[in-house]
Write an enzyme that holds these catalytic residues in place. Structure first.
Site, short mmCIF file in Angstrom:
data_model
loop_
_atom_site.label_atom_id
_atom_site.label_comp_id
_atom_site.label_asym_id
_atom_site.label_seq_id
_atom_site.Cartn_x
_atom_site.Cartn_y
_atom_site.Cartn_z
N HIS A 12 19.54 -30.72 -30.04
CA HIS A 12 20.98 -30.96 -29.89
C HIS A 12 21.64 -29.62 -29.59
CE1 HIS A 12 20.48 -35.11 -31.16
NE2 HIS A 12 19.60 -34.64 -32.03
N GLY B 180 25.75 -34.16 -34.99
CA GLY B 180 26.25 -34.44 -36.34
C GLY B 180 27.65 -34.99 -36.38
N ASP C 20 14.28 -31.41 -33.16
CA ASP C 20 15.59 -31.99 -33.48
C ASP C 20 16.57 -30.86 -33.82
OD1 ASP C 20 17.33 -34.12 -33.62
OD2 ASP C 20 16.56 -34.92 -35.51
N HIS D 260 11.00 -39.21 -34.38
CA HIS D 260 11.13 -39.30 -35.84
C HIS D 260 10.04 -40.22 -36.42
CE1 HIS D 260 14.92 -37.66 -34.63
NE2 HIS D 260 15.57 -38.79 -34.46
ZN ZN Z 1 17.51 -38.81 -33.71
#
Ligand code: ZN
Length: 387
Positions: free
Chosen positions: A61, A66, A283, A222
């Site tokens: 990201h 978030g 991530d 994930h």
């Molecule tokens: Zn994710």
């Protein structure tokens, strides 16, 4: 020109001692001995270090993510030095939960900025939601018209933050990604955020079963987030699917049953999964929200790009996975799956993205990206503009 002498080369396959000559951002030759007049070349003694391909982090990201605990929990952007310290020379950026205050235009600009600062960057179009928002009006147009866009993601499934797409909606999205990828010579991969939901990989399995779209079109991530998703992912990978582990974590997640990447890699290999089907991504800069049983946010941490190689190192040092195999998951595998030409390999003609590892400790000693030193003798040599 740069000449690395006497490096222990992992391409990522073990190649033994060799000299590496790079110029113009590319590797020209890798041979047992290359001699050139010192006046023409920067010659560096690399005995005692391993030369491995620059790492590819396929899910970052990079412009921050978030916000799952409100605006004050929006995470910061990736800094150049974060990537350098982690040996990451190629970064694939994505949006996440927030597709409103984080935009694809902003993500593309951030990717271009990191590129100018010395890395190689790509991005995914879309975010968690379906139908995905795009830059030019459709997934297909984005893939065909925007060089840096290589696929779609991260689209969320089996998660309370997902748009809960129907089978038809998700099939259409995947079909468009595939056609756009084929037409543009790109991967067109759909990077799928897997949540904790009990449906797990059911949508992907059904797609592969009921449509003509092959398993190679999907990269669910994930996959180690809980024991049942891990077990399902193991069976899925054994049947030919691709799976991606997320290296950023916090002790609380591991206590609650998240499978640590290094151990997960070992277990999948032991169970007979082809190593080529497995990737790691960090991530990085993503939020690591810890929700309680009622879906209330307890606390929020941030993903780190430096966790990527840390897990590969643990796979080797703690789990006993051979270095060449462990390196695959952050070099040649993502390069192949995401069709990143010139990346993920040390060979003549490849981009001169090279990480130097201390042979004894496996600590990152040096980083070269597109032929330029970013870190030497464990000291970063460059910083981002505002660091
Ligand atoms: Zn994710």
């Amino acid at each position: 020109m740069l000449l690395l002498k006497n490096a222990d080369v992992y391409a990522p396959a073990a190649k033994g001692r060799a000299d590496i000559l790079a110029a113009g951002g590319r590797i020209l030759r890798i041979e047992p001995s290359i001699e050139l007049p010192p006046a023409y070349v920067e010659q560096v003694d690399a005995s005692g270090v391993m030369a491995v391909p620059g790492f590819i982090d396929g899910h970052v990201h990079m412009m921050g993510g978030g916000g799952e605990g409100g605006f004050a929990t929006r995470t910061p952007e990736l800094m150049l030095s974060d990537a350098i310290r982690g040996g990451v020379t190629t970064v694939v950026g994505c949006l996440g939960t927030d597709g409103v205050t984080r935009s694809l235009a902003g993500l593309l600009a951030k990717a271009k900025a990191l590129d100018e600062e010395g890395l190689s960057t790509f991005i995914y179009t879309g975010h968690y939601g379906v139908p995905v928002q795009t830059l030019t009006g459709s997934i297909e147009r984005d893939l065909l018209l925007i060089d840096k866009i290589i696929g779609v993601g991260e689209v969320a499934l089996s998660d309370h933050r997902s748009n809960q797409p129907t089978f038809e909606e998700f099939a259409r999205l995947s079909a468009e990604a595939r056609r756009g990828g084929i037409l543009s010579g790109k991967a067109g991969v759909v990077n799928v955020h897997m949540g904790d939901g009990r449906r797990g990989l059911a949508m992907l399995r059904r797609l592969i079963e009921e449509t003509e779209i092959p398993a190679t079109q999907f990269l669910p991530t994930h996959i180690g987030r809980n024991p049942s998703l891990f077990e399902e992912g193991l069976a899925y990978a054994k049947a030919g699917g691709l799976v991606d582990f997320t290296t950023s974590t916090v002790p609380a997640f591991l206590d609650e049953g998240e499978v640590k990447c290094s151990a997960g890699l070992r277990r999948m290999l032991d169970a007979g999964v082809d190593a080529a089907n497995i990737t790691f991504t960090s991530d990085g800069q993503g939020s690591l929200p810890d929700f309680d049983a009622h879906g209330r946010l307890r606390r929020l941490e941030i993903g780190r790009v430096t966790s990527l190689f840390a897990e590969v190192r643990d796979a080797v040092r703690v789990e006993g996975v051979p270095l060449a195999t462990a390196l695959q998951v952050i070099t040649s595998n993502p390069a192949r799956i995401l069709k990143l030409r010139g990346k993920g390999a040390l060979e003549a003609g490849a981009d001169a993205d090279i990480v130097l590892l201390d042979a004894a400790s496996l600590e990152i000693d040096g980083v070269i990206a597109k032929g330029r030193w970013l870190m030497k003798a464990r000291t970063p040599l460059v910083r981002g503009n505002f660091e």
